[in-house]
Design a protein around this motif. Structure first.
Motif, PDB file in Angstrom:
ATOM      1  N   THR A  80      14.274 115.512  29.757  1.00  0.00           N
ATOM      2  CA  THR A  80      13.677 115.702  31.085  1.00  0.00           C
ATOM      3  C   THR A  80      14.790 115.802  32.119  1.00  0.00           C
ATOM      4  OG1 THR A  80      13.540 113.340  31.615  1.00  0.00           O
ATOM      5  CG2 THR A  80      11.623 114.312  30.503  1.00  0.00           C
ATOM      6  N   VAL A  81      14.419 116.281  33.304  1.00  0.00           N
ATOM      7  CA  VAL A  81      15.302 116.286  34.470  1.00  0.00           C
ATOM      8  C   VAL A  81      14.498 115.787  35.660  1.00  0.00           C
ATOM      9  CG1 VAL A  81      16.805 118.157  33.659  1.00  0.00           C
ATOM     10  CG2 VAL A  81      14.777 118.699  35.026  1.00  0.00           C
ATOM     11  N   ARG A  82      15.202 115.279  36.658  1.00  0.00           N
ATOM     12  CA  ARG A  82      14.544 114.869  37.902  1.00  0.00           C
ATOM     13  C   ARG A  82      14.596 116.032  38.875  1.00  0.00           C
ATOM     14  NH1 ARG A  82      14.735 108.614  38.860  1.00  0.00           N
ATOM     15  NH2 ARG A  82      15.433 108.002  36.805  1.00  0.00           N
ATOM     16  N   ASP A  83      13.548 116.117  39.680  1.00  0.00           N
ATOM     17  CA  ASP A  83      13.471 117.157  40.697  1.00  0.00           C
ATOM     18  C   ASP A  83      12.880 116.530  41.953  1.00  0.00           C
ATOM     19  OD1 ASP A  83      13.714 119.683  41.796  1.00  0.00           O
ATOM     20  OD2 ASP A  83      11.843 120.431  40.924  1.00  0.00           O
ATOM     21  N   ILE A  84      13.354 116.960  43.087  1.00  0.00           N
ATOM     22  CA  ILE A  84      12.854 116.462  44.367  1.00  0.00           C
ATOM     23  C   ILE A  84      11.589 117.223  44.741  1.00  0.00           C
ATOM     24  CG2 ILE A  84      13.391 116.192  46.829  1.00  0.00           C
ATOM     25  CD1 ILE A  84      15.044 114.405  44.993  1.00  0.00           C
ATOM     26  N   CYS A  85      10.610 116.498  45.246  1.00  0.00           N
ATOM     27  CA  CYS A  85       9.347 117.089  45.686  1.00  0.00           C
ATOM     28  C   CYS A  85       9.594 117.951  46.918  1.00  0.00           C
ATOM     29  CB  CYS A  85       8.343 115.975  45.999  1.00  0.00           C
ATOM     30  SG  CYS A  85       6.769 116.564  46.613  1.00  0.00           S
ATOM     31  N   GLU A  86       9.175 119.200  46.872  1.00  0.00           N
ATOM     32  CA  GLU A  86       9.378 120.120  48.000  1.00  0.00           C
ATOM     33  C   GLU A  86       8.620 119.678  49.249  1.00  0.00           C
ATOM     34  OE1 GLU A  86      10.395 123.812  47.808  1.00  0.00           O
ATOM     35  OE2 GLU A  86      11.468 123.479  45.940  1.00  0.00           O
ATOM     36  N   ASP A  87       7.419 119.117  49.066  1.00  0.00           N
ATOM     37  CA  ASP A  87       6.582 118.722  50.199  1.00  0.00           C
ATOM     38  C   ASP A  87       7.024 117.400  50.824  1.00  0.00           C
ATOM     39  OD1 ASP A  87       5.081 120.947  49.557  1.00  0.00           O
ATOM     40  OD2 ASP A  87       3.636 119.815  48.371  1.00  0.00           O
ATOM     41  N   ASP A  88       7.600 116.541  50.016  1.00  0.00           N
ATOM     42  CA  ASP A  88       7.977 115.213  50.479  1.00  0.00           C
ATOM     43  C   ASP A  88       9.292 114.842  49.812  1.00  0.00           C
ATOM     44  OD1 ASP A  88       8.286 112.546  51.096  1.00  0.00           O
ATOM     45  OD2 ASP A  88       6.376 111.896  50.227  1.00  0.00           O
ATOM     46  N   ARG A  89      10.370 114.958  50.534  1.00  0.00           N
ATOM     47  CA  ARG A  89      11.705 114.745  49.975  1.00  0.00           C
ATOM     48  C   ARG A  89      11.899 113.359  49.372  1.00  0.00           C
ATOM     49  NH1 ARG A  89      13.943 119.266  48.623  1.00  0.00           N
ATOM     50  NH2 ARG A  89      14.398 120.684  50.305  1.00  0.00           N
ATOM     51  N   ARG A  90      11.008 112.423  49.695  1.00  0.00           N
ATOM     52  CA  ARG A  90      11.098 111.091  49.107  1.00  0.00           C
ATOM     53  C   ARG A  90      10.521 111.064  47.708  1.00  0.00           C
ATOM     54  NH1 ARG A  90       7.652 108.037  53.226  1.00  0.00           N
ATOM     55  NH2 ARG A  90       6.622 110.016  52.996  1.00  0.00           N
ATOM     56  N   GLY A  91       9.681 112.036  47.398  1.00  0.00           N
ATOM     57  CA  GLY A  91       9.034 112.082  46.091  1.00  0.00           C
ATOM     58  C   GLY A  91       9.962 112.656  45.032  1.00  0.00           C
ATOM     59  N   VAL A  92       9.956 112.049  43.851  1.00  0.00           N
ATOM     60  CA  VAL A  92      10.788 112.507  42.749  1.00  0.00           C
ATOM     61  C   VAL A  92       9.882 112.844  41.570  1.00  0.00           C
ATOM     62  CG1 VAL A  92      12.630 111.885  41.145  1.00  0.00           C
ATOM     63  CG2 VAL A  92      12.706 111.069  43.504  1.00  0.00           C
ATOM     64  N   TYR A  93      10.131 114.004  40.992  1.00  0.00           N
ATOM     65  CA  TYR A  93       9.393 114.448  39.823  1.00  0.00           C
ATOM     66  C   TYR A  93      10.238 114.272  38.572  1.00  0.00           C
ATOM     67  CZ  TYR A  93       5.599 116.804  42.307  1.00  0.00           C
ATOM     68  OH  TYR A  93       4.493 117.076  43.066  1.00  0.00           O
ATOM     69  N   SER A  94       9.586 114.035  37.478  1.00  0.00           N
ATOM     70  CA  SER A  94      10.206 114.123  36.166  1.00  0.00           C
ATOM     71  C   SER A  94       9.655 115.400  35.546  1.00  0.00           C
ATOM     72  CB  SER A  94       9.852 112.915  35.306  1.00  0.00           C
ATOM     73  OG  SER A  94      10.492 113.010  34.056  1.00  0.00           O
ATOM     74  N   VAL A  95      10.554 116.264  35.100  1.00  0.00           N
ATOM     75  CA  VAL A  95      10.170 117.572  34.572  1.00  0.00           C
ATOM     76  C   VAL A  95      10.694 117.700  33.146  1.00  0.00           C
ATOM     77  CG1 VAL A  95      10.363 120.073  34.912  1.00  0.00           C
ATOM     78  CG2 VAL A  95      10.286 118.543  36.900  1.00  0.00           C
ATOM     79  N   ILE A  96       9.840 118.135  32.246  1.00  0.00           N
ATOM     80  CA  ILE A  96      10.240 118.291  30.851  1.00  0.00           C
ATOM     81  C   ILE A  96      11.146 119.512  30.712  1.00  0.00           C
ATOM     82  CG2 ILE A  96       8.215 119.665  30.174  1.00  0.00           C
ATOM     83  CD1 ILE A  96       8.194 117.983  27.537  1.00  0.00           C
ATOM     84  N   THR A  97      12.166 119.387  29.882  1.00  0.00           N
ATOM     85  CA  THR A  97      13.082 120.499  29.616  1.00  0.00           C
ATOM     86  C   THR A  97      12.605 121.263  28.373  1.00  0.00           C
ATOM     87  OG1 THR A  97      14.479 119.160  28.172  1.00  0.00           O
ATOM     88  CG2 THR A  97      15.054 119.198  30.538  1.00  0.00           C
ATOM     89  N   LYS A  98      13.274 122.363  28.100  1.00  0.00           N
ATOM     90  CA  LYS A  98      12.967 123.134  26.894  1.00  0.00           C
ATOM     91  C   LYS A  98      13.164 122.267  25.649  1.00  0.00           C
ATOM     92  CE  LYS A  98      14.238 127.419  24.558  1.00  0.00           C
ATOM     93  NZ  LYS A  98      15.107 128.605  24.604  1.00  0.00           N
ATOM     94  N   GLU A  99      14.264 121.509  25.616  1.00  0.00           N
ATOM     95  CA  GLU A  99      14.524 120.608  24.487  1.00  0.00           C
ATOM     96  C   GLU A  99      13.470 119.496  24.419  1.00  0.00           C
ATOM     97  OE1 GLU A  99      15.830 118.884  21.145  1.00  0.00           O
ATOM     98  OE2 GLU A  99      16.482 120.829  21.889  1.00  0.00           O
ATOM     99  N   GLY A 100      13.035 119.000  25.570  1.00  0.00           N
ATOM    100  CA  GLY A 100      11.994 117.975  25.600  1.00  0.00           C
ATOM    101  C   GLY A 100      10.681 118.506  25.061  1.00  0.00           C
ATOM    102  N   ARG A 101      10.349 119.726  25.419  1.00  0.00           N
ATOM    103  CA  ARG A 101       9.104 120.335  24.922  1.00  0.00           C
ATOM    104  C   ARG A 101       9.184 120.519  23.404  1.00  0.00           C
ATOM    105  NH1 ARG A 101       4.934 122.412  27.436  1.00  0.00           N
ATOM    106  NH2 ARG A 101       5.974 122.400  29.451  1.00  0.00           N
ATOM    107  N   LYS A 102      10.357 120.951  22.913  1.00  0.00           N
ATOM    108  CA  LYS A 102      10.523 121.123  21.472  1.00  0.00           C
ATOM    109  C   LYS A 102      10.397 119.784  20.754  1.00  0.00           C
ATOM    110  CE  LYS A 102      13.641 122.892  17.892  1.00  0.00           C
ATOM    111  NZ  LYS A 102      12.938 122.110  16.930  1.00  0.00           N
ATOM    112  N   ARG A 103      11.022 118.728  21.277  1.00  0.00           N
ATOM    113  CA  ARG A 103      10.947 117.409  20.637  1.00  0.00           C
ATOM    114  C   ARG A 103       9.501 116.931  20.617  1.00  0.00           C
ATOM    115  NH1 ARG A 103      14.558 112.777  20.490  1.00  0.00           N
ATOM    116  NH2 ARG A 103      16.206 114.300  20.832  1.00  0.00           N
TER     117      ARG A 103
END
Length: 138
Positions: A80-103
């Protein structure tokens, strides 16, 4: 009320038994903890392949601190990687990577097979049969 407590104890016993089997299989075959697998599943199933940390915590039943540590492990493994929420800079997303999806996709058949096997085995225990039947009929 005693009957409720006894029924709840059986549900907890079933839960513990199944979780133990899932944990062992996922770790041994895929190097994933059960919460990590569940997080990857939720992220893979989400429309944008990611969830806010609080949403992820609620989805897998962990507190914020535990999810932060788990997500750090997933990031270290490049699942996974972290990503900042576009609407609210305080919000943090966890996003699955290609390798994460494969696992996740590699681990899913193990999870489903072990779950089914563990429930079938537990159904043979007279103390747990009714709980298994209730789960399977839901």
């Amino acid at each position: 009320m005693i009957a409720d407590a006894q029924a709840w104890d059986r549900v907890l016993a079933l839960h513990a038994r199944v979780e133990q089997e899932l944990t062992k299989a996922l770790h041994r075959k895929h190097g994933l903890g059960l919460s990590e697998y569940r997080a990857l599943r939720r992220l893979a199933d989400s429309p944008k392949s990611g969830l806010r940390m609080q949403e992820l915590a609620e989805a897998i039943g962990l507190n914020q601190s535990s999810v932060s540590r788990m997500v750090a492990r997933l990031e270290d493994a490049e699942l996974t990687v972290r990503d900042i929420c576009e609407d609210d800079r305080r919000g943090v997303y966890s996003v699955i990577t290609k390798e994460g999806r494969k696992r996740y996709e590699d681990a899913e058949p193990t999870y489903l097979t072990v779950l089914s096997t563990a429930l079938t085995k537990a159904a043979g225990d007279p103390e747990l049969a009714a709980a298994v039947a209730a789960i399977r009929s839901a």
